[in-house]
Design a protein around this motif. Structure first.
Motif, short mmCIF file in Angstrom:
data_model
loop_
_atom_site.label_atom_id
_atom_site.label_comp_id
_atom_site.label_asym_id
_atom_site.label_seq_id
_atom_site.Cartn_x
_atom_site.Cartn_y
_atom_site.Cartn_z
N MET A 298 42.19 55.95 43.99
CA MET A 298 42.19 55.59 42.57
C MET A 298 43.61 55.56 42.02
SD MET A 298 40.28 57.42 39.40
CE MET A 298 38.54 57.18 39.60
N ARG B 127 36.17 50.07 36.48
CA ARG B 127 37.11 50.84 35.67
C ARG B 127 38.01 49.91 34.85
NH1 ARG B 127 40.61 55.04 36.38
NH2 ARG B 127 41.84 54.08 38.03
N VAL B 128 38.51 48.86 35.49
CA VAL B 128 39.38 47.90 34.80
C VAL B 128 38.58 47.16 33.71
CG1 VAL B 128 40.82 45.83 35.10
CG2 VAL B 128 40.91 47.65 36.79
N SER C 194 51.51 45.33 38.67
CA SER C 194 51.13 43.93 38.52
C SER C 194 51.34 43.45 37.08
CB SER C 194 49.66 43.76 38.91
OG SER C 194 49.33 42.41 39.03
N GLU C 195 51.01 44.33 36.12
CA GLU C 195 51.20 43.98 34.70
C GLU C 195 52.69 43.74 34.40
OE1 GLU C 195 48.76 43.32 32.91
OE2 GLU C 195 47.10 44.40 33.83
N ASP D 225 44.32 37.92 39.87
CA ASP D 225 45.52 38.17 39.06
C ASP D 225 46.02 36.86 38.46
OD1 ASP D 225 46.57 36.86 41.25
OD2 ASP D 225 47.95 38.46 41.84
N VAL E 150 38.34 49.64 30.78
CA VAL E 150 39.61 49.77 30.04
C VAL E 150 39.88 48.50 29.23
CG1 VAL E 150 42.13 50.01 30.29
CG2 VAL E 150 40.62 51.42 31.67
N ALA F 161 47.50 52.87 30.12
CA ALA F 161 46.21 53.45 30.52
C ALA F 161 46.26 53.97 31.96
CB ALA F 161 45.10 52.42 30.38
N PHE F 162 47.02 53.28 32.82
CA PHE F 162 46.97 53.61 34.24
C PHE F 162 48.15 54.46 34.73
CE2 PHE F 162 44.17 49.81 34.08
CZ PHE F 162 43.02 50.42 34.53
N PHE G 297 40.93 43.47 43.58
CA PHE G 297 41.97 43.78 42.59
C PHE G 297 41.81 42.90 41.36
CE2 PHE G 297 45.96 43.02 40.46
CZ PHE G 297 46.44 44.30 40.28
N MET G 298 41.98 43.52 40.19
CA MET G 298 42.04 42.75 38.95
C MET G 298 42.96 43.46 37.97
SD MET G 298 39.09 41.49 36.26
CE MET G 298 38.40 43.07 35.88
N ASP G 299 43.74 42.67 37.21
CA ASP G 299 44.57 43.26 36.16
C ASP G 299 44.20 42.61 34.81
OD1 ASP G 299 45.81 40.79 36.19
OD2 ASP G 299 47.57 41.49 37.29
N SER G 300 45.05 42.77 33.80
CA SER G 300 44.67 42.30 32.46
C SER G 300 44.58 40.78 32.37
CB SER G 300 45.63 42.85 31.41
OG SER G 300 46.87 42.18 31.46
N PHE H 85 47.50 48.30 29.43
CA PHE H 85 47.06 48.63 30.79
C PHE H 85 48.06 49.55 31.48
CE2 PHE H 85 43.49 46.10 32.82
CZ PHE H 85 42.78 46.01 31.66
N GLN I 139 36.48 50.39 41.23
CA GLN I 139 37.80 50.11 40.64
C GLN I 139 37.71 48.96 39.64
OE1 GLN I 139 40.61 51.37 40.27
NE2 GLN I 139 42.00 49.71 39.72
N LYS J 88 48.94 49.99 41.36
CA LYS J 88 48.99 48.55 41.64
C LYS J 88 48.74 47.73 40.38
CE LYS J 88 46.95 47.00 45.50
NZ LYS J 88 45.91 46.96 46.56
N THR J 89 47.79 48.19 39.58
CA THR J 89 47.48 47.46 38.34
C THR J 89 48.68 47.49 37.40
OG1 THR J 89 45.16 48.08 38.58
CG2 THR J 89 45.83 47.26 36.42
N ASP K 201 45.24 52.39 43.19
CA ASP K 201 44.74 51.23 42.42
C ASP K 201 45.35 51.19 41.02
OD1 ASP K 201 43.15 50.08 44.37
OD2 ASP K 201 41.42 51.31 43.89
N ASP K 202 45.48 52.37 40.40
CA ASP K 202 46.10 52.45 39.07
C ASP K 202 47.54 51.95 39.12
OD1 ASP K 202 43.78 53.57 38.22
OD2 ASP K 202 44.60 55.57 37.82
N ARG L 268 53.16 44.53 44.02
CA ARG L 268 52.27 45.70 43.82
C ARG L 268 51.90 46.34 45.14
NH1 ARG L 268 48.69 41.37 41.81
NH2 ARG L 268 47.11 40.94 43.37
#
Lengths: 113, 166
Positions: B62, A90-91, B72-73, A24, A94, B141-142, A56-59, B138, A87, B68-69, B65-66, B47
């Motif tokens: 899933m 998937r990121v 986090s954003e 992140d 996207v 999307a999530f 975990f990974m985000d944008s 993001f 997961q 959390k993403t 995870d969505d 998150r």
């Protein structure tokens, strides 16, 4: 800041970047500086990102990957990914990285390309 | 369950939640509030805390995870843009009613002058180009729904909703 972030591994003209568990903003603050430093001092033709520890990974991660990908493209090199979990895949999809950078199941396969 | 029955149940649930919110009746909606300092190391904490609260909906891995993403954003945006890397407090409120989770991430930072532009995919204020500009994309999307309210000089609040579990 005292936390394990990235580990770099040079194999000939290939640079392997072992990404952190949580990829992140916080855990990638030094990546740009560190890879720029590495690239300025070494001849790198291929950059390989190891996601095998990453949960975990985000944008933020996407931004870094895209920037490194463009950097390698400009110098005629290539970039690849291995060890991504469902997961993470998937990121990557996207974020539009999945169609740019090939993904491999193992490090050996990613090194060869 | 057929689609009509599902819709009817969904409408009934929404009515219960809306009535509870109107009358401030306790029970139908469960809420958690969190105040954290605007520091990058708190992104992970935020998150994970929201995900832990959401676990009462028995979500899939899933869905967690969505969530959390997306959180986090929003928190990363508050740290980087809202407070520009400086001091500040980030307010997080998460609630569940029925199967719907609502999370609001709010800062009292600089605010966004042009929300539609900020929400355009690939729009970034980062001159170094290291940031993807995909934060809002993001979140959209999530999560099922994303709403941004902002006032220059006053701050920004991002509210996101998602159906989880069941």
């Amino acid at each position: 800041m005292g936390e394990v972030s990235f580990l770099y591994e040079a194999k000939g003209q290939v640079l392997v970047i072992h990404l952190p568990k949580e990829f992140d903003h916080h855990n990638s603050r030094d990546l740009r500086y560190e890879t720029d430093l590495f690239l300025s001092e070494n001849y790198v033709r291929r950059m390989v990102f190891d996601f095998s520890r990453t949960v975990f990974m985000d944008s933020t991660g996407i931004g870094i990957l895209l920037n490194r990908y463009k950097q390698m493209q400009r110098s005629g090199g290539s970039a690849a990914i291995y060890g991504a979990s469902p997961q993470i895949r998937r990121v990557l999809a996207v974020g539009g990285v999945a169609k740019l950078m090939p993904q491999y199941a193992s490090k050996e396969a990613a090194l060869l390309g | 369950m057929c689609q009509t029955e599902k819709n009817r149940n969904e409408t009934a649930r929404r009515n219960v939640c809306e009535k509870a919110d109107r009358t401030e009746e306790s029970g139908a909606r469960e809420t958690m509030r969190l105040e954290i300092e605007s520091r990058s190391r708190n992104e992970e904490f935020a998150r994970v805390a929201v995900a832990a609260f959401a676990s009462r909906l028995d979500p899939t891995l899933m869905e967690i995870d969505d969530l959390k993403t997306a959180v986090s954003e929003a928190v990363t945006n508050a740290v980087i843009h809202g407070y520009g890397g400086g001091d500040g407090i980030i307010y997080i409120e998460v609630s569940v009613c029925g199967r719907e989770l609502t999370v609001t991430v709010r800062d009292t930072g600089v605010g966004i002058p042009d929300i539609p532009k900020a929400m355009e995919p690939m729009f970034t204020t980062d001159p170094a180009g290291e940031r993807s500009g995909m934060g809002f994309a993001f979140m959209e999307a999530f999560m099922d729904q994303v709403e941004v309210r902002s006032e220059v000089g006053r701050g920004t609040a991002v509210t996101m909703k998602k159906q989880m579990g069941g």
